[in-house]
Design a protein around this motif. Structure first.
Motif, short mmCIF file in Angstrom:
data_model
loop_
_atom_site.label_atom_id
_atom_site.label_comp_id
_atom_site.label_asym_id
_atom_site.label_seq_id
_atom_site.Cartn_x
_atom_site.Cartn_y
_atom_site.Cartn_z
N GLU A 148 0.83 -1.20 0.00
CA GLU A 148 0.00 0.00 0.00
C GLU A 148 0.87 1.26 0.00
OE1 GLU A 148 -3.60 1.94 2.68
OE2 GLU A 148 -3.22 -0.23 2.75
N ARG A 149 1.93 1.26 0.81
CA ARG A 149 2.83 2.42 0.84
C ARG A 149 3.49 2.64 -0.51
NH1 ARG A 149 4.20 0.22 5.89
NH2 ARG A 149 6.07 -0.74 5.00
N GLU A 150 3.81 1.53 -1.20
CA GLU A 150 4.43 1.61 -2.52
C GLU A 150 3.43 1.98 -3.62
OE1 GLU A 150 7.65 -2.04 -1.70
OE2 GLU A 150 5.85 -2.35 -2.93
N ASN A 151 2.13 2.00 -3.25
CA ASN A 151 1.06 2.22 -4.22
C ASN A 151 1.16 1.19 -5.35
OD1 ASN A 151 -1.25 3.57 -5.04
ND2 ASN A 151 -0.11 5.02 -6.32
N ARG A 153 0.57 -1.40 -8.12
CA ARG A 153 -0.51 -1.60 -9.08
C ARG A 153 -0.45 -2.98 -9.73
NH1 ARG A 153 -2.53 2.27 -6.71
NH2 ARG A 153 -3.24 4.16 -7.77
N ASN A 208 -10.22 8.36 -2.34
CA ASN A 208 -8.78 8.48 -2.54
C ASN A 208 -8.00 7.47 -1.68
OD1 ASN A 208 -6.52 9.61 -3.82
ND2 ASN A 208 -6.18 11.06 -2.15
N TYR A 210 -6.18 3.52 -1.28
CA TYR A 210 -5.38 2.60 -2.11
C TYR A 210 -6.24 1.46 -2.67
CZ TYR A 210 -2.34 -1.30 -3.33
OH TYR A 210 -1.75 -2.35 -4.00
#
Length: 273
Positions: A148-151, A153, A208, A210
């Protein structure tokens, strides 16, 4: 993230539904017996599936009960319990604390903070009793937070930690079945994570939050692509399941895996059309 591994009840025979509900009510009873009234609040159909699968595989001695409860005080309810029910009730507690912790860290919900504190002592007992499963849960939640911190995908990478978590939960005994159960739990866990992300993507975009599907949400062919991903992941789980020598309650298990897991998804698709 739970609530997807349920039965397609309209397609069940009456005796199948009676056994399914019996295991569900039996799990509720054991949660109360082992962990008090608060423990009963953690009851899920997902863990009922765990009880059904492991009971079918190992066939432990199962007791039948007829008892009243707070939800149904007027009529005694049919209940089924065995060793697996106790195991599933403990896994419920282990997961519930960390679910509250995750909600607190992500959204700072007061209810999550209170829940985390309430279940902290119970979780300590579960860590001592099930160190392997507890370590898997801690590691998975840490990795999920990192994704999640790294976003992240990459949906496969994002779903893998929850797959690893479920892999260990399905291994009740470390025996000749453990590798198949790990593989099954891994793919089922990935499916649950992906399904949850799919179901929440619209709301996550608005808030907004994740979600690994955000970049693709709204593009042409998005729904079809996600369905193929979900279908392929579930196919891998089912392939492992079919390797297990399950006979008892096999029709119920197949109802859940082939039909029930799609219930919420199909309901949402029909609502959106």
């Amino acid at each position: 993230m739970f609530g997807y591994v349920t039965a397609n009840k309209p397609e069940m025979k009456m005796r199948e539904f009676a056994r399914y509900k019996g295991f569900y009510c039996g799990l509720c009873r054991q949660l109360h017996k082992n962990h008090g009234r608060l423990g009963q609040l953690t009851l899920t159909y997902d863990m009922t599936f765990l009880v059904l699968l492991l009971s079918s595989l190992y066939e432990p001695e199962t007791k039948e009960w007829k008892k009243r409860c707070l939800i149904h005080p007027a009529k005694k309810q049919f209940m089924l319990t065995n060793e697996v029910t106790d195991y599933a009730s403990d896994m419920n507690i282990l997961l519930t604390h960390d679910h509250f912790r995750d909600d607190w860290e992500d959204e700072k919900k007061l209810s999550a903070f209170l829940g985390m504190k309430v279940f902290a002592r119970k979780k300590k007992r579960m860590i001592k009793k099930y160190p392997r499963q507890a370590e898997a849960v801690e590691r998975a939640l840490s990795e999920l937070s990192e994704r999640e911190r790294e976003n992240c995908r990459d949906i496969d990478a994002a779903a893998r930690p929850f797959g690893n978590l479920m892999a260990e939960l399905f291994v009740w005994r470390e025996d000749p079945f453990q590798n198949i159960l790990r593989q099954f739990g891994f793919y089922l866990g990935k499916f649950i994570y992906m399904m949850d992300a799919c179901m929440d993507v619209e709301q996550d975009k608005k808030n907004n939050c994740y979600n690994p599907f955000l970049d693709e949400y709204g593009e042409d062919g998005f729904a079809e692509k996600i369905h193929r991903i979900l279908e392929g992941t579930l196919h891998m789980a089912v392939a492992e399941f079919e390797k297990l020598p399950c006979e008892q309650d096999l029709a119920i298990l197949r109802n859940i895996l082939y039909e029930g897991v799609w219930t919420k998804y199909e309901r949402k698709q029909n609502h959106d059309e």
